[in-house]
Write a protein that holds these residues in place. Structure first.
Motif, PDB file in Angstrom:
ATOM      1  N   ALA A  66     -60.450 -12.044  87.530  1.00 38.53           N
ATOM      2  CA  ALA A  66     -59.959 -13.163  88.329  1.00 38.53           C
ATOM      3  C   ALA A  66     -61.049 -14.203  88.558  1.00 38.53           C
ATOM      4  O   ALA A  66     -60.812 -15.419  88.429  1.00 38.53           O
ATOM      5  N   VAL A  67     -62.245 -13.751  88.908  1.00 41.59           N
ATOM      6  CA  VAL A  67     -63.350 -14.682  89.147  1.00 41.59           C
ATOM      7  C   VAL A  67     -63.705 -15.429  87.861  1.00 41.59           C
ATOM      8  O   VAL A  67     -63.965 -16.650  87.883  1.00 41.59           O
ATOM      9  N   ALA A  68     -63.705 -14.732  86.745  1.00 41.57           N
ATOM     10  CA  ALA A  68     -64.012 -15.379  85.462  1.00 41.57           C
ATOM     11  C   ALA A  68     -62.992 -16.460  85.126  1.00 41.57           C
ATOM     12  O   ALA A  68     -63.310 -17.429  84.427  1.00 41.57           O
ATOM     13  N   ARG A  69     -61.761 -16.312  85.620  1.00 44.86           N
ATOM     14  CA  ARG A  69     -60.709 -17.292  85.337  1.00 44.86           C
ATOM     15  C   ARG A  69     -60.644 -18.402  86.384  1.00 44.86           C
ATOM     16  O   ARG A  69     -59.740 -19.233  86.343  1.00 44.86           O
ATOM     17  N   GLY A  70     -61.580 -18.391  87.353  1.00 42.76           N
ATOM     18  CA  GLY A  70     -61.657 -19.483  88.306  1.00 42.76           C
ATOM     19  C   GLY A  70     -61.289 -19.141  89.737  1.00 42.76           C
ATOM     20  O   GLY A  70     -61.315 -20.015  90.610  1.00 42.76           O
ATOM     21  N   ALA A  71     -60.945 -17.877  90.025  1.00 43.05           N
ATOM     22  CA  ALA A  71     -60.618 -17.500  91.394  1.00 43.05           C
ATOM     23  C   ALA A  71     -61.865 -17.540  92.273  1.00 43.05           C
ATOM     24  O   ALA A  71     -62.987 -17.348  91.795  1.00 43.05           O
ATOM     25  N   ARG A  72     -61.662 -17.755  93.564  1.00 46.20           N
ATOM     26  CA  ARG A  72     -62.761 -17.764  94.525  1.00 46.20           C
ATOM     27  C   ARG A  72     -62.767 -16.445  95.289  1.00 46.20           C
ATOM     28  O   ARG A  72     -61.739 -16.041  95.847  1.00 46.20           O
TER      29      ARG A  72
END
Length: 483
Positions: A344-350
């Motif tokens: 998720a973080v790699a895809r732009g999640a915070r």
């Protein structure tokens, strides 16, 4: 509590408690310490055959015992389960990890389930259909026959009570394979029914190598019905075996429930309710809020409130006073959580909090909150089954409904709103077996529990839970034929 009080795992076959006879063993672990609680010897093929013979032999007598006799045994079993709640809650907490308060609540619900099925078994009504003079057209409900049941580790008492309660109330005998990770909770339900007077052979408990046990049970001509609570992958495997052997099935195969939060809600109250539900049992619940779509007008406030709750949550061994969230069930779950968060973080999640294993013994993962999670992140697509709250903002109701329904799962869905229009539109549009409107509770003894699409088929609990173990017979009786 000392682990020395944890019981020795045993099989229950034809009314006898004994160890399995296979050459293989496994350790039952405390997920809060990663230390063994006991050693479980697996059931052998011979053990499973004995259980099948017992279920087949006892089926006719149990069916003929009548609804009143079955009612009395199930009611006494429920009373015995309530009497054992304090002692058994510690076992459940040790082997599964959940806090003692949650364990006690689970045992209370399990007793309620036995009570419900005891009563409902006396109302398995047939009907008389009007016909021509001199004829009787009857529809009777009969037990479907011996049942093979499979239960998971996340609710090791409730799922056993559901399957035993429905099958026994309907007049069916059972061979139940419980989760090897949590044998004591399953044993307790069987012990309470044994004390209540359940005849030998009517209900049998086997613990062993899952693939071997399930294949042998489903290929037996004794078994007429399969009931599984488990993963989608296991459901597909058992489904193929069931089709090959002409077995009726009930399958509850998990979910990834969407939650739609409208702009008109009390955001602090809704955020707290959702967080409490999501972090229950460390997120290892199939029918709770899982992926959150929050209206852009209140999304920032929702994220902040859930993050505060997660940061203040007391995480520790379930048997320790004050623990509000326990460990995950095993090391594999830790690895899955980390992959989902990293993706998720790699895809732009915070990432707002958590996002990693807690540095201590045991399978503890920090309560985690993510925002701005894209629709293609794995945590929005797969069943996470852990303490991760993924949040995305939305502005258009029709668009978010499409996102909510774009999933292979269809167990539960939720909406929070003060608008009657939204409640009606969303409740009708969500593709799920159960929809919660301004509530996070979907499982009740009085209402059917089950999903659609990849979440399975059939129901447990409610009237439908009893009917799942009954078959209908039509009798068309005419006057004697004379020339």
């Amino acid at each position: 509590m000392s682990t020395s009080n944890y019981p020795q795992p045993l099989q229950f076959i034809d009314g006898q408690w004994r160890e399995g006879r296979a050459d293989s063993w496994e350790s039952v672990l405390d997920p809060a310490t990663e230390q063994p609680l006991a050693r479980l010897r697996h059931a052998s093929p011979g053990d499973i055959d004995e259980a099948l013979v017992a279920a087949g032999r006892s089926a006719a007598a149990w069916r003929e015992a009548g609804a009143d006799s079955r009612y009395r045994i199930l009611r006494r079993g429920a009373e015995a389960l309530r009497a054992e709640a304090d002692r058994a809650a510690a076992w459940l907490s040790l082997e599964q990890g959940k806090p003692l308060a949650e364990a006690r609540a689970e045992l209370g619900v399990s007793a309620d389930i036995l009570d419900w099925y005891a009563e409902e078994g006396r109302r398995a009504y047939g009907r008389i259909v009007p016909g021509a003079s001199g004829t009787r057209l009857m529809v009777l409900q009969e037990p479907i026959g011996p049942v093979a049941a499979f239960t998971p580790w996340n609710f090791p008492a409730t799922t056993v009570a559901r399957k035993l309660g429905g099958a026994l109330a309907a007049g069916c005998s059972v061979v139940l394979k419980a989760a090897e990770e949590t044998p004591a909770s399953a044993m307790l339900v069987f012990q309470c029914l044994e004390r209540a007077g359940l005849p030998a052979g009517v209900a049998n408990l086997v613990l062993g190598v899952p693939a071997q046990v399930s294949t042998q049970l489903l290929q037996s001509p004794v078994i007429r019905k399969v009931s599984l609570t488990g993963s989608l992958a296991v459901g597909r495997l058992l489904g193929h075996l069931a089709v090959d052997n002409d077995l009726v099935t009930t399958m509850e195969l998990g979910g990834n429930a969407p939650v739609i939060v409208g702009p008109d809600v009390d955001i602090e109250a809704v955020a707290k309710l959702c967080a409490q539900a999501k972090f229950r049992n460390a997120g290892q619940v199939c029918n709770v809020p899982s992926r959150f779509y929050v209206h852009e007008a209140v999304c920032a406030a929702f994220v902040a409130a859930v993050t505060r709750f997660a940061e203040q949550l007391r995480v520790g061994p379930g048997i320790e006073p004050g623990s509000e969230m326990g460990p995950l069930a095993n090391g594999r779950r830790l690895e899955v959580m980390q992959r989902l968060v990293d993706d998720a973080v790699a895809r732009g999640a915070r990432l707002h909090c958590g996002g990693q294993r807690i540095a201590r013994d045991g399978y503890f993962y920090a309560p985690t909150v993510l925002s701005q999670v894209p629709a293609d992140a794995r945590v929005m697509v797969e069943e996470a089954f852990g303490p991760i709250v993924p949040i995305a903002a939305f502005s258009d109701l029709d668009a978010v409904l499409r996102l909510a329904n774009e999933t292979p799962y269809g167990l539960g869905s939720f909406v929070f709103t003060e608008s009657l229009d939204w409640a009606t539109r969303v409740g009708d549009a969500l593709e799920a077996g159960m929809v919660g409107i301004n509530t996070t509770v979907l499982s009740r003894t009085e209402t059917p529990f089950g999903g659609i699409k990849g979440s399975g088929h059939g129901h447990e609990s409610g009237v439908e839970g009893l009917e799942a173990y009954l078959r209908r017979k039509v009798i068309l009786q005419h006057l004697p034929v004379r020339g």
